[in-house]
Write an enzyme that holds these catalytic residues in place. Sequence first.
Site, PDB file in Angstrom:
ATOM      1  N   GLY A 284      34.866  60.196  56.286  1.00  0.00           N
ATOM      2  CA  GLY A 284      35.991  59.964  57.629  1.00  0.00           C
ATOM      3  C   GLY A 284      36.026  59.031  58.541  1.00  0.00           C
TER       4      GLY A 284
ATOM      5  N   THR B 176      34.495  58.472  50.624  1.00  0.00           N
ATOM      6  CA  THR B 176      33.001  58.543  50.703  1.00  0.00           C
ATOM      7  C   THR B 176      33.205  60.466  50.393  1.00  0.00           C
ATOM      8  OG1 THR B 176      33.189  57.174  53.184  1.00  0.00           O
ATOM      9  CG2 THR B 176      31.674  58.840  53.089  1.00  0.00           C
TER      10      THR B 176
END
Length: 593
Positions: free
Chosen positions: A479, A393
């Site tokens: 995360g 991400t």
Amino acid sequence: MSLAPVSKRWLVLAAALLLPACTTTGTPPGAAVARSPQAGEGIVSAADPRAAAAGVEILRKGGSATDAAIATMLVLNVVEPQNSGIGGGLFFVRTDRSGALTTVDGRETAPAAATPEWFLAPDGKPLPSRELQTGARSAGVPGALAAMASAHKRFGKLPWADLFAPAIRLANDGFTVSARMHNGLKLYGRHVTGWARQTYFPDGAQPVATGSTIRVPLFAQTLQRIAREGAAPFYRGGSAARIAGALSGAEQRPSPMTAQDIGSYRARDRQPICATYRVYRICGMGPPSSGGITVLMILKQLERFDMAGLGRNSPVAWHLLAESERLAYADRDMYLGDPDFVQVPVPGLLDPAYLASRSALIGEGQSLASIEPGKPKGAPERKRVAFKDDPGTTHLSAADAAGEVVTVTTTINGYFGSGIAVDGYMLNNELPDFDATPAKDGYLVANRVEGGKRPRSSMAPTIVYGPDGKVRLAIGAAGGSTIICQIAKALIGVLDWNMSAQDAIAMGLVFAPGSKGGVIEEGTELVAMLPQLQALGETLKVAPLGLKANAIEYVDGRWVGAADPRSEGVAMDTGGHVTVIKRRVNELNGAHE
Ligand code: GLU
């Protein structure tokens, strides 16, 4: 009941990927560190300096914040292929000077043939995590490009093709391999196959070295084609056939994804999720992301406490935050899923009376023995039946001189996604964001796998408006399920503790998603509070967390960028000013340039 356990793999990876120097970013090629930004100038904050530079290049050409965000994402696909790209998905949040908000859902979908048993072994138990996280059946239909095209159609100023120029240039001419990309390949790149293996492991065994230059001409060709023809052909013809072919032809656990699954993908506009926290209006992404709503629940449950008075050095403040996180995650895990498939009680979860009742469970002096989900208004009847996150991400924020602000979190989920490469890009492994087990305690879970459904996300691109109605802050993070806590913590830092976005991002994290326990981020100032937190009944353990947030904030009439000192991230503005982050995570008082 156990809620959202902290994935061990996530913690180990986090430790391994922390950069040795942790916080120093260089000046991007061609970027002059010249003068302070002027009011009204545009800015881009991204996880890689080359990506931020591409966004600024587009702004300087007269592009909108949407244009800049798209160009930034495309460059991230080239230089940070482990984290995001056109083989994955995104959430796009945009506002303009009038305060109008648009949120676009480019989340991946499960193939039509997917069933709740998608991730179960023949004995009915979930497959081992390794099998679940990689390979063909982890991939959803990519949504990123459709969402970019939908945003560009409405908010773009420059021609679509112009946005591809920086990424095509880097893909053709070559780019320097970052430490993060090298480490990601070394530690977690074993599953990459085909074109990606040949490119990223040229001798078959060793990953491309940090600092070496690589070219990705196949991806350059793909980008050129999309630049010329638009996003639509990506979803049909040869392109869709190659995606479906790579997945159905995979050696192990091939996927039944079809060209029709890909052709029927649509990016969706969703209702933004907003609430007022103290004097600020905070808005973010609605379901299928759990990010926006869970961040707001955490904050609203804390609103009755004097967080500003307690301050960031108070163990009680961090204990309150941990308790609020636990309560909000319990509801998230119970109720959040794709709203096209399950009834998500959004108004009930944000109802002031409901949040007050949840907040009343939080005590300043003692941690709750266990936490269960609540029963908000509109909670669906649970269906009785007979019978967890990974790193990756990237986040970026951009603002232009016309007052448009865009904040996007985009992902292929785990490092290098499914490991399957098509046409020079990686296909995501987003489907393990579904619950592998379709039923818990005898009830169907909201986030079970279903054909055509979007897996629940934690991604939380967020915009905060000040009391004057102007954007104060745009923020987001990578995360996995830590994203929600990273954003809640940073917002408390900025809004209650009067910190800069930079300091608030750099500050350590308490991540408490389960009914008990949680993690204090290793190497941060919070570790010293452990004895006091234990005295409050907290059973937190100290461990590294692989966090990566970015923000832009409007302060004293100008945009100021913030990037996570745990990453290679950087913010640049159109005046040539670059935020170079030099501090370690626990050195909050040093200045940054
Ligand atoms: N797939 C995750 C989500 O959508 C994000 C993955 C990550 O940030 O590591 O929630």
